[in-house]
Design an enzyme around this catalytic site. Structure first.
Site, short mmCIF file in Angstrom:
data_model
loop_
_atom_site.label_atom_id
_atom_site.label_comp_id
_atom_site.label_asym_id
_atom_site.label_seq_id
_atom_site.Cartn_x
_atom_site.Cartn_y
_atom_site.Cartn_z
N SER A 151 -11.98 -46.76 -26.25
CA SER A 151 -11.09 -45.82 -25.97
C SER A 151 -10.04 -45.59 -26.84
O SER A 151 -9.11 -44.35 -26.76
CB SER A 151 -10.71 -45.65 -24.47
OG SER A 151 -11.87 -44.91 -23.72
N TYR A 165 -9.10 -40.07 -15.12
CA TYR A 165 -9.69 -40.24 -16.45
C TYR A 165 -11.28 -39.95 -16.62
O TYR A 165 -12.23 -40.33 -15.60
CB TYR A 165 -9.84 -42.03 -16.55
CG TYR A 165 -9.85 -42.40 -18.01
CD1 TYR A 165 -8.65 -42.47 -18.64
CD2 TYR A 165 -10.92 -42.64 -18.67
CE1 TYR A 165 -8.81 -42.83 -20.21
CE2 TYR A 165 -11.28 -42.92 -19.92
CZ TYR A 165 -10.00 -42.93 -20.58
OH TYR A 165 -10.13 -43.51 -21.96
N SER A 166 -11.66 -39.21 -17.64
CA SER A 166 -12.85 -38.75 -17.78
C SER A 166 -12.95 -38.63 -19.26
O SER A 166 -12.44 -38.06 -20.24
CB SER A 166 -13.23 -37.23 -17.21
OG SER A 166 -14.38 -36.78 -17.74
N ASN A 167 -14.12 -39.48 -19.64
CA ASN A 167 -14.63 -39.48 -21.19
C ASN A 167 -14.99 -38.18 -21.67
O ASN A 167 -14.89 -37.84 -22.87
CB ASN A 167 -15.66 -40.57 -21.42
CG ASN A 167 -15.12 -41.95 -21.18
OD1 ASN A 167 -14.49 -42.49 -22.26
ND2 ASN A 167 -15.37 -42.61 -20.27
N GLY A 198 -9.08 -50.00 -24.73
CA GLY A 198 -10.68 -49.46 -24.93
C GLY A 198 -11.67 -50.25 -24.53
O GLY A 198 -11.54 -51.76 -24.75
#
Length: 358
Positions: A80, A176-178, A313
């Site tokens: 990330s 949190y969202s990719n 990440g």
């Protein structure tokens, strides 16, 4: 993607430039790095700056069953931290007046069911969009191993996520969202006519001379020296998964870099060389009250009260952290290959406290 979780003891250090101050001696940093490996990693690599002094260290091994040490300047998947690169490119487009932070996503991607979310809410994870991570197979599911070299398209990942209802209304809470950064990449491509990878390459990687940094797309290999990475196998053993198709992570976490390059990028970003001051300030502004995540940038407070900025990440086989003080006097980047036996966070936090606290 976002780092969440993650034994062997060969330890080697390299001391470059001047010795670090007595309170953060190479011995103390090396012991901290060894503790990270003892707690939760096959191997680890770190780079710490204190003013003009630089310390680079490693611990553990590069490959299970081999005495080969972790490459001191090796490359790894940064998960990330990719988001910080993409956020920087997006904010450069804002600076060029080609995009506004409060533009609705629908202005750029009409027809995509993003529930009224804005560009800003994508970047600070307050959009409420469902995280694609929870739609994907993960170890020890058999489908995960079968998909090792499968190519996932950005559109396919977005559609998997948006097939699920939002978790909240936009702007209400940090979640949190990719998916947010997959959609953001699509907006960058719509505006520029180029892929987000092209924009990162031409705006950041080449100008900053980040020779160890790449956006691999579907290339399963890590170029240059690197430590092997592992995932848990169905029988609980560690399975070498160093090569994999990184389109699984896409714009949310596919990039490869090194401790040296991440330090160079973070120094340029926080030093004001990539964005105007107003947008760098926006990057440091939390999306929710008392939050610790802004526009692709995170921060936390050490035990001595120092606030450090950066990101972390998780790319399954590799985990990375890169943080700096606001004045850039102290900076630290850490990479580990996790064993998945315990959570590495306590040992990692202890290492960063050694690096940043006098």
């Amino acid at each position: 993607m976002r780092r969440r979780v993650g034994v062997i003891g060969v330890a080697v250090i390299a001391l470059l430039a001047l010795p670090l101050r007595a309170q953060a001696t190479p011995y103390g940093l090396q012991r901290g790095l060894d503790d990270v490996v003892s707690a939760a990693a096959v191997g680890a690599q770190a780079e710490v700056h204190d003013g003009a002094a630089v310390w680079r260290g490693r611990s553990g091994v590069a490959e299970l069953g081999s005495p080969r040490p972790v490459p001191l300047t090796g490359q790894f998947r940064i998960g990330s931290i990719t988001k910080t690169f993409l956020a920087t490119v997006t904010l450069q487009l804002v600076a060029e007046k080609r995009l506004r932070l409060d533009d609705p996503v629908a202005r750029w991607l009409p027809g995509l069911p993003t529930n009224g979310a804005t560009v800003r809410q994508l970047m600070n994870h307050t959009s409420g969009l469902y995280d694609v991570l929870y739609t994907l197979p993960r170890p020890p599911q058999p489908e995960f191993y079968a998909n090792r070299y499968r190519t996932w398209t950005n559109d396919e990942l977005i559609q998997r996520a948006l097939a699920n209802p939002p978790t909240s209304k936009p702007g209400l809470e940090y979640k949190y969202s990719n998916t947010n950064y997959l959609v953001l990449a699509k907006i960058v491509e719509k505006i520029t006519g180029h892929t987000y990878a092209f924009e990162i390459e031409h705006r950041l990687i080449r100008p900053l001379h980040l020779h160890d940094t790449s956006v691999p797309g579907t290339n399963p290999r890590i170029p240059g020296p690197h430590a092997h990475g592992y995932v848990p196998s169905p029988d609980g053993q560690l399975l070498d998964f160093t090569t994999l198709n990184p389109s699984l992570f896409g714009a949310a976490g596919e990039m490869i870099s090194s401790t040296k390059d991440l330090d160079r990028f973070l120094t340029a970003l926080l030093g004001g060389h990539l964005l105007p001051p107003t947008l760098l300030h926006q990057m440091k502004t939390p999306g929710t009250k008392n939050g610790h995540y802004g526009l692709g940038l995170a921060w936390k407070t050490t035990t001595c009260g120092t606030t450090i900025y950066g990101n972390d990440g998780d790319a399954l086989t590799h985990q990375a952290w890169s943080y700096a003080t606001e004045d850039l006097h102290r900076r630290a980047t850490l990479f580990v290959t996790p064993t998945f036996t315990t959570n590495p966070d306590p040992a990692v936090d202890a290492f960063f406290n050694k690096a940043f606290c006098p």
